[in-house]
Each structure stands twice: as structure tokens, then as C-alpha cells.
Design a protein around this motif. Structure first.
Motif, PDB file in Angstrom:
ATOM      1  N   LEU A 101       0.843  -1.196   0.000  1.00 22.28           N
ATOM      2  CA  LEU A 101       0.000   0.000   0.000  1.00 22.28           C
ATOM      3  C   LEU A 101       0.881   1.250   0.000  1.00 22.28           C
ATOM      4  N   SER A 102       1.987   1.212   0.716  1.00 18.87           N
ATOM      5  CA  SER A 102       2.875   2.376   0.801  1.00 18.87           C
ATOM      6  C   SER A 102       3.436   2.788  -0.568  1.00 18.87           C
ATOM      7  N   ASP A 103       3.501   1.848  -1.513  1.00 17.36           N
ATOM      8  CA  ASP A 103       3.991   2.166  -2.861  1.00 17.36           C
ATOM      9  C   ASP A 103       3.005   3.034  -3.649  1.00 17.36           C
ATOM     10  N   TYR A 104       1.766   3.086  -3.191  1.00 17.47           N
ATOM     11  CA  TYR A 104       0.737   3.847  -3.901  1.00 17.47           C
ATOM     12  C   TYR A 104       0.517   5.232  -3.290  1.00 17.47           C
ATOM     13  N   GLU A 105       1.447   5.668  -2.449  1.00 15.22           N
ATOM     14  CA  GLU A 105       1.321   6.978  -1.807  1.00 15.22           C
ATOM     15  C   GLU A 105       1.108   8.064  -2.860  1.00 15.22           C
ATOM     16  N   GLY A 106       0.160   8.946  -2.595  1.00 15.23           N
ATOM     17  CA  GLY A 106      -0.139  10.022  -3.537  1.00 15.23           C
ATOM     18  C   GLY A 106      -1.178   9.641  -4.576  1.00 15.23           C
ATOM     19  N   LYS A 107      -1.589   8.376  -4.576  1.00 11.48           N
ATOM     20  CA  LYS A 107      -2.624   7.911  -5.508  1.00 11.48           C
ATOM     21  C   LYS A 107      -3.851   7.480  -4.709  1.00 11.48           C
ATOM     22  N   GLY A 108      -4.994   7.486  -5.373  1.00  9.10           N
ATOM     23  CA  GLY A 108      -6.183   6.905  -4.771  1.00  9.10           C
ATOM     24  C   GLY A 108      -6.112   5.399  -4.976  1.00  9.10           C
ATOM     25  N   VAL A 109      -6.513   4.630  -3.965  1.00  9.47           N
ATOM     26  CA  VAL A 109      -6.457   3.167  -4.078  1.00  9.47           C
ATOM     27  C   VAL A 109      -7.855   2.589  -3.873  1.00  9.47           C
ATOM     28  N   PHE A 110      -8.251   1.791  -4.839  1.00  7.85           N
ATOM     29  CA  PHE A 110      -9.532   1.093  -4.857  1.00  7.85           C
ATOM     30  C   PHE A 110      -9.198  -0.354  -4.492  1.00  7.85           C
ATOM     31  N   LEU A 111      -9.283  -0.685  -3.207  1.00 11.71           N
ATOM     32  CA  LEU A 111      -8.871  -1.989  -2.686  1.00 11.71           C
ATOM     33  C   LEU A 111     -10.094  -2.892  -2.620  1.00 11.71           C
ATOM     34  N   GLN A 168      -5.393   8.835 -14.254  1.00  9.02           N
ATOM     35  CA  GLN A 168      -5.742   9.980 -13.397  1.00  9.02           C
ATOM     36  C   GLN A 168      -5.289   9.758 -11.951  1.00  9.02           C
ATOM     37  N   GLY A 169      -4.467   8.715 -11.728  1.00 13.08           N
ATOM     38  CA  GLY A 169      -3.894   8.504 -10.405  1.00 13.08           C
ATOM     39  C   GLY A 169      -4.690   7.610  -9.475  1.00 13.08           C
ATOM     40  N   VAL A 170      -5.559   6.767 -10.030  1.00 15.12           N
ATOM     41  CA  VAL A 170      -6.312   5.821  -9.204  1.00 15.12           C
ATOM     42  C   VAL A 170      -5.824   4.402  -9.520  1.00 15.12           C
ATOM     43  N   GLU A 171      -5.438   3.682  -8.486  1.00 15.67           N
ATOM     44  CA  GLU A 171      -4.992   2.299  -8.639  1.00 15.67           C
ATOM     45  C   GLU A 171      -6.067   1.350  -8.119  1.00 15.67           C
ATOM     46  N   VAL A 172      -6.214   0.220  -8.799  1.00 13.39           N
ATOM     47  CA  VAL A 172      -7.095  -0.844  -8.327  1.00 13.39           C
ATOM     48  C   VAL A 172      -6.189  -1.986  -7.898  1.00 13.39           C
ATOM     49  N   LEU A 173      -6.476  -2.561  -6.759  1.00 15.64           N
ATOM     50  CA  LEU A 173      -5.809  -3.793  -6.344  1.00 15.64           C
ATOM     51  C   LEU A 173      -6.894  -4.743  -5.870  1.00 15.64           C
ATOM     52  N   ALA A 174      -7.048  -5.841  -6.612  1.00  9.88           N
ATOM     53  CA  ALA A 174      -8.049  -6.850  -6.277  1.00  9.88           C
ATOM     54  C   ALA A 174      -7.364  -7.925  -5.441  1.00  9.88           C
ATOM     55  N   ILE A 175      -7.843  -8.116  -4.220  1.00 10.15           N
ATOM     56  CA  ILE A 175      -7.235  -9.083  -3.306  1.00 10.15           C
ATOM     57  C   ILE A 175      -8.167 -10.274  -3.137  1.00 10.15           C
ATOM     58  N   ASN A 176      -7.699 -11.413  -3.649  1.00 10.11           N
ATOM     59  CA  ASN A 176      -8.448 -12.648  -3.493  1.00 10.11           C
ATOM     60  C   ASN A 176      -8.186 -13.203  -2.097  1.00 10.11           C
ATOM     61  N   ILE A 177      -9.230 -13.777  -1.524  1.00 10.47           N
ATOM     62  CA  ILE A 177      -9.116 -14.320  -0.178  1.00 10.47           C
ATOM     63  C   ILE A 177      -8.778 -15.805  -0.225  1.00 10.47           C
ATOM     64  N   SER A 178      -7.490 -16.086  -0.128  1.00  7.51           N
ATOM     65  CA  SER A 178      -6.969 -17.423   0.165  1.00  7.51           C
ATOM     66  C   SER A 178      -7.372 -18.556  -0.778  1.00  7.51           C
ATOM     67  N   GLN A 179      -7.385 -18.309  -2.071  1.00  4.46           N
ATOM     68  CA  GLN A 179      -7.638 -19.394  -3.020  1.00  4.46           C
ATOM     69  C   GLN A 179      -6.332 -19.709  -3.764  1.00  4.46           C
ATOM     70  N   THR A 180      -6.345 -20.773  -4.564  1.00  5.12           N
ATOM     71  CA  THR A 180      -5.118 -21.179  -5.251  1.00  5.12           C
ATOM     72  C   THR A 180      -4.834 -20.276  -6.451  1.00  5.12           C
ATOM     73  N   ASP A 181      -3.555 -20.198  -6.814  1.00  6.99           N
ATOM     74  CA  ASP A 181      -3.158 -19.424  -8.001  1.00  6.99           C
ATOM     75  C   ASP A 181      -3.945 -19.892  -9.221  1.00  6.99           C
TER      76      ASP A 181
END
Length: 179
Positions: free
Chosen positions: A61-71, A98-111
Motif C-alpha cells: 500500500l505504501s507504494d501507492y502513496e499520492g494515488k487513490g487506491v480502490f482496494l 488519473q492517479g487511481v490504482e485498483v488492487l483486487a485481493i483474493n481471499i486465500s484461493q489457489t493461483d
């Protein structure tokens, strides 16, 4: 020994066991670590997860400083998650520049499960798997889908549980876009 005395002893033992159980429960409840609920305005907890497609790429998350994050927290078995992913991908294509990042976090499933799911939907935003559920726990997520909007200053702007439509997603991304 007569019956009355046996009954009194049995009742006494039962009473002692009950009192001990109640005392243990009270002690356990009073001393267990309290997990603070994440609230709007709180500093968003930092984390590090490995990218689904590149083991050398870490999402912090710290790498996205200064951007909006859609977690966005999700699972392959979650129908509302499946419905909102294409809309998130469409809006990410618009808001990424425009400076918005999306990070989709899957909950504990296999690759394998996650890659198959993502590829079937043809979505194009970063995906990571929270295999230990540590990020899910840090953000107090219990229902899926759940989306945490984080402003460019790293503060929680909004917490959304449940399915979003494309109009809502666009509005949320607009709300966390850097000035």
C-alpha cells in the motif's frame, strides 16, 4: 454414605465447575487482544502481497502513496464479485491515468483458481492473493465483496460491502482521484 450427602457433594462439584468455567470465560474475554475496527478517516494499514502473475512484483500500500487506491476483496465463488469485476476493469482503464490504482485481493484461493477466473473475465488490473488472510484481518473484512477506498493521503475514505454497479464504481474512483 447416604443419598443426601452424595447429592450435596455432586451439587457442590457441579457448582465449582460452573464457577470455574464462568471465571475462565470472563478472564479470557477481558484479556484477549482487541481488534480495532477500521473506520473512515483511519490510516489504511500497510501490507505486502505478491502479484498473481509476477512473483517478483510486490504490492505494498505504501507504494501507492499520492494515488487513490480502490482496494477490492473478493473470491471466485462470489457471484456479486464476478458481476462487478468487468465494471471495475472498465473504470480502471479510465482512472488509471488519473492517479487511481485498483488492487483486487483474493481471499486465500489457489493461483490456478484465481488465474482461471481472472482470465475468463478478461480484466486488467493488479491481482494478489491474501493466502494467510492477514490483509483481510487488518482491514476487518468479513463479507465479500468488500471495497476500501483509500485517498491519496493514505486514509480510509469509504468502506463498501456488497456489489457495486459501474456508475457507483466510477463515482467512487472519482472520489479518490488525486487533485
Amino acid at each position: 454414605m447416604d443419598k443426601k450427602k452424595k447429592r450435596s457433594i455432586t451439587r457442590g462439584v457441579i457448582l465449582i465447575v460452573l464457577v470455574a468455567a464462568i471465571a475462565y470465560t470472563i478472564y479470557n474475554t477481558a484479556t484477549k487482544d482487541k481488534t480495532e475496527l477500521l473506520k473512515v478517516g483511519d490510516e489504511a494499514p500497510n501490507f505486502e502481497l505478491v502479484d498473481l502473475y509476477d512473483n517478483n512484483l510486490k504490492h505494498r500500500l505504501s507504494d501507492y502513496e499520492g494515488k487513490g487506491v480502490f482496494l477490492n476483496f473478493w473470491g471466485t465463488w462470489c457471484e456479486p464479485c464476478k458481476k462487478e469485476m468487468p465494471a471495475m476493469s472498465n473504470q480502471y482503464a479510465i482512472y488509471k491515468e488519473q492517479g487511481v490504482e485498483v488492487l483486487a485481493i483474493n481471499i486465500s484461493q489457489t493461483d490456478f483458481e484465481v488465474k482461471k477466473f481472472i482470465e475468463s473475465l478478461d480484466v486488467h488490473f493488479p491481482v494478489a492473493i491474501d493466502s494467510t488472510k492477514s490483509v483481510m484481518t487488518a482491514y476487518n473484512v468479513d463479507l465479500l465483496p468488500a471495497t476500501i477506498l483509500i485517498n491519496p493521503e493514505g486514509k480510509v475514505e469509504k468502506i463498501i460491502t456488497g456489489e457495486m454497479n459501474e456508475t457507483q464504481i466510477a463515482s467512487y474512483m472519482e472520489s479518490i482521484k488525486p487533485e
